[in-house]
Design a protein around this motif. Structure first.
Motif, PDB file in Angstrom:
ATOM      1  N   ARG A 161       2.414   2.303   0.607  1.00  0.00           N
ATOM      2  CA  ARG A 161       3.761   1.744   0.667  1.00  0.00           C
ATOM      3  C   ARG A 161       4.549   2.012  -0.610  1.00  0.00           C
ATOM      4  O   ARG A 161       5.675   1.535  -0.760  1.00  0.00           O
ATOM      5  N   GLU A 210       5.913   4.845  -1.815  1.00  0.00           N
ATOM      6  CA  GLU A 210       7.128   5.636  -1.626  1.00  0.00           C
ATOM      7  C   GLU A 210       8.234   4.828  -0.951  1.00  0.00           C
ATOM      8  O   GLU A 210       9.409   4.942  -1.322  1.00  0.00           O
ATOM      9  N   LYS A 211       7.858   4.012   0.032  1.00  0.00           N
ATOM     10  CA  LYS A 211       8.862   3.206   0.725  1.00  0.00           C
ATOM     11  C   LYS A 211       9.466   2.167  -0.215  1.00  0.00           C
ATOM     12  O   LYS A 211      10.672   1.866  -0.128  1.00  0.00           O
ATOM     13  N   PHE A 256       7.759  -6.305   0.782  1.00  0.00           N
ATOM     14  CA  PHE A 256       6.639  -5.348   0.782  1.00  0.00           C
ATOM     15  C   PHE A 256       5.296  -6.032   0.529  1.00  0.00           C
ATOM     16  O   PHE A 256       4.308  -5.373   0.255  1.00  0.00           O
ATOM     17  N   GLU A 287      11.947   3.921  -2.405  1.00  0.00           N
ATOM     18  CA  GLU A 287      13.177   4.206  -1.670  1.00  0.00           C
ATOM     19  C   GLU A 287      14.034   2.954  -1.527  1.00  0.00           C
ATOM     20  O   GLU A 287      15.269   3.017  -1.614  1.00  0.00           O
ATOM     21  N   ALA A 288      13.386   1.810  -1.320  1.00  0.00           N
ATOM     22  CA  ALA A 288      14.123   0.561  -1.176  1.00  0.00           C
ATOM     23  C   ALA A 288      14.820   0.195  -2.484  1.00  0.00           C
ATOM     24  O   ALA A 288      15.977  -0.249  -2.485  1.00  0.00           O
TER      25      ALA A 288
END
Length: 259
Positions: A238, A240-241, A211, A244-245
């Motif tokens: 980024r 939220e992503k 990220f 989630e990761a």
């Protein structure tokens, strides 16, 4: 010299991230819908191991457009030469540093304005009040460019332009200068933190690298056996992503709750 100064009250921002451990099982039965004005906390469990990621969000988070490099534009208006020079800045100090670099003491006027977020200043440098600094600032606002300063240097040619003529001249050369400038979008960073067991550090760092995280710092002195604190910054869009990761790779159960 007349200086116009204005500061727009910033929207109240949420406190920075807080990080804590979850030791009471009742937290896992607690769920609360989050919105963009409250801090979000992500608690991940791996068996008896725990990892928590917290993020704070506010309306202040976002992106802005600025110019990549110094640019200039020159135009002669009724025998007066106007040279607009624009450059990227980060704060008031860098603005005045830029001014000292580009101003010409031999010129009749060195008028300027800058904008950094909600703060701006402008200066007519001897021109009639409101005929130079203000139109320069207005042109900056119209361009949609932030964190920029424009200095317009005028060499008087012997013909007076009048109030309206000065406003059009200073605003016009500023607009042309910024219109031709190469721009880029800069995304604001959100500070985040992870309190994670040692044996999950490898998984965590793998996710952070994917990220493009910045300012990664690690602290083993947390006062908790086998637990390390990792802090970093991530692009606002980024968050939220990333959560989630982490959820997909570091947890079997996930709970959101209000700090």
């Amino acid at each position: 010299m007349q200086i116009q100064r204005k500061e727009v009250r910033k929207q109240k921002q949420m406190p920075l991230l807080s990080i804590s451990s979850i030791t009471t099982p009742t937290y896992y039965n607690h769920y609360q819908k989050l919105n963009h004005r409250i801090s979000a906390s992500l608690v991940a469990l791996v068996g008896a191991k725990r990892a928590m990621v917290t993020a704070s969000s506010s309306k202040g988070a976002g992106a802005f457009t600025t110019i990549k490099e110094r640019v200039s534009f020159e135009k002669e208006i009724k025998k007066s030469k106007f040279i607009a020079i624009a450059g990227p800045i980060s704060d008031e100090q860098s603005a005045f540093s830029f001014l000292s670099q580009v101003r010409d003491p031999r010129a009749t006027h060195n008028c300027w304005a800058y904008k950094v977020g909600d703060q701006y200043r402008s200066n007519d440098d001897g021109e009639p009040s409101g005929t130079a600094g203000k139109p320069i600032h207005s042109a900056i606002l119209s361009s949609g460019i932030d964190r920029v300063m424009v200095v317009v240097i005028r060499y008087f040619g012997g013909i007076k332009l009048g109030t309206g003529g000065l406003v059009r001249a200073y605003g016009g050369v500023t607009s042309e200068c910024l219109r031709n400038a190469p721009t880029c979008v800069v995304k604001s960073k959100v500070p985040m933190g992870v309190e994670v067991p040692f044996d999950l550090l490898g998984i965590l760092y793998h996710q952070l690298q994917s990220f493009q995280i910045e300012d990664i710092k690690q602290d083993y002195d947390t006062g908790k056996d086998g637990i390390s604190m990792v802090t970093f910054k991530v692009d606002f869009d980024r968050v939220e992503k990333l959560e989630e990761a982490v959820k997909a790779n570091c947890s079997r159960d996930l709970v959101f709750f209000k700090q």
